[in-house]
Write an enzyme that holds these catalytic residues in place. Sequence first.
Site, PDB file in Angstrom:
ATOM      1  CG  ASN A  93     -27.650  -9.318   6.899  1.00  0.00           C
ATOM      2  OD1 ASN A  93     -28.045  -9.667   5.778  1.00  0.00           O
ATOM      3  ND2 ASN A  93     -26.796 -10.020   7.620  1.00  0.00           N
ATOM      4  CE  LYS A 126     -28.749 -12.306   9.700  1.00  0.00           C
ATOM      5  NZ  LYS A 126     -28.442 -13.006  10.948  1.00  0.00           N
ATOM      6  CG  HIS A 185     -23.114 -12.115   8.631  1.00  0.00           C
ATOM      7  ND1 HIS A 185     -23.508 -13.289   9.239  1.00  0.00           N
ATOM      8  CD2 HIS A 185     -23.877 -11.135   9.160  1.00  0.00           C
ATOM      9  CE1 HIS A 185     -24.479 -13.012  10.096  1.00  0.00           C
ATOM     10  NE2 HIS A 185     -24.738 -11.713  10.058  1.00  0.00           N
ATOM     11  CD  GLU A 199     -26.256 -15.597   9.605  1.00  0.00           C
ATOM     12  OE1 GLU A 199     -26.584 -15.159   8.495  1.00  0.00           O
ATOM     13  OE2 GLU A 199     -26.823 -15.264  10.669  1.00  0.00           O
ATOM     14  CD  GLU A 216     -23.732  -8.734  12.797  1.00  0.00           C
ATOM     15  OE1 GLU A 216     -24.801  -8.122  12.797  1.00  0.00           O
ATOM     16  OE2 GLU A 216     -23.501  -9.706  12.061  1.00  0.00           O
ATOM     17  N   GLY A 269     -29.573 -13.811  16.078  1.00  0.00           N
ATOM     18  CA  GLY A 269     -30.767 -14.630  15.857  1.00  0.00           C
ATOM     19  C   GLY A 269     -31.187 -15.434  17.070  1.00  0.00           C
ATOM     20  CB  SER A 313     -30.864 -10.331  19.505  1.00  0.00           C
ATOM     21  OG  SER A 313     -30.756 -11.683  19.072  1.00  0.00           O
TER      22      SER A 313
HETATM   23  P1  13P Z   1     -30.396 -10.708  14.244  1.00  0.00           P
HETATM   24  O1  13P Z   1     -30.714  -9.225  14.372  1.00  0.00           O
HETATM   25  O2  13P Z   1     -31.514 -11.468  13.610  1.00  0.00           O
HETATM   26  O3  13P Z   1     -29.903 -11.273  15.519  1.00  0.00           O
HETATM   27  O4  13P Z   1     -29.184 -10.796  13.197  1.00  0.00           O
HETATM   28  C1  13P Z   1     -28.086  -9.986  13.385  1.00  0.00           C
HETATM   29  C2  13P Z   1     -27.213 -10.101  12.204  1.00  0.00           C
HETATM   30  O5  13P Z   1     -26.609 -11.139  11.970  1.00  0.00           O
HETATM   31  C3  13P Z   1     -27.097  -8.950  11.310  1.00  0.00           C
HETATM   32  O6  13P Z   1     -26.082  -9.124  10.376  1.00  0.00           O
END
Ligand code: 13P
Length: 250
Positions: free
Chosen positions: A9, A11, A95, A97, A167, A173, A212
């Site tokens: 992903n 982003k 997601h 976010e 997640e 992150g 992560s």
């Molecule tokens: P990170 O791997 O940067 O923690 O992000 C995970 C994520 O949100 C994947 O959708």
Amino acid sequence: MRRPLVAGNWKMNGSRAAIKALLDGIGQGIGSVTRAEVVVCAPYIYLPDVAAQLAGSPIAWGAQNLSTEASGAFTGEIAASMLLDFQCRYVIVGHSERRALYGESDAVVAKKFAVARAAGLVPILCVGETLDERERGVTEQVVARQLQAVIDLEGVAALADGVIAYEPVWAIGTGKTASPEQAQEVHAFIRRSLAAADAAVADKVQILYGGSMNAANAESLLAQADIDGGLIGGASLKAEDFLTICRAAN
Ligand code: 13P
């Protein structure tokens, strides 16, 4: 036997040049990935480039979001049919976010799952608790509620047409990965809950871990019985790291 799936992903990262270089790098090493299905989820505007570069390769691609609507006066939105125009196979829905920053409710996420599925896309449904929810001991309730919204709208069998990504929000992150045991516990809970409704669905659906996940910890996470792959943020932006994670699923 569920096939492992590793999805990047990206982003809101990259540029035309950076994405071309990233895909060149992944393409060069993809031959060493013998088992996992590999997917990259790009920002919308780069999907034509990604589709052109990956055509004929074993790497699939998708988007990070889609509209609940089919077409019409929805400024700034992208419909499922538009994603199909660029041969997307996957689309991330719900997601954390999007839930936290753009106010997507369980009901909206369920509608997105339904719209994607109806179009023949494979929705990657994200679920997971916040740190506060984990500390309050309501992780299972939160994940169950997020799944139930889709089940209420589409029925439990619909989940077999998608992918679930667990997640934990506190791991995204932050560099603070769930331990393999913590992740497995929630994955097993998800599979157990689905099995209570439909054993075949529970057996078939791939449940990815995200938060992560990186080149160093992927192997121990992917070794868990109910972890069928990963949804990778930061580490998917580096070809070597992403390939190492993909190979960990071999
Ligand atoms: P990170 O791997 O940067 O923690 O992000 C995970 C994520 O949100 C994947 O959708």
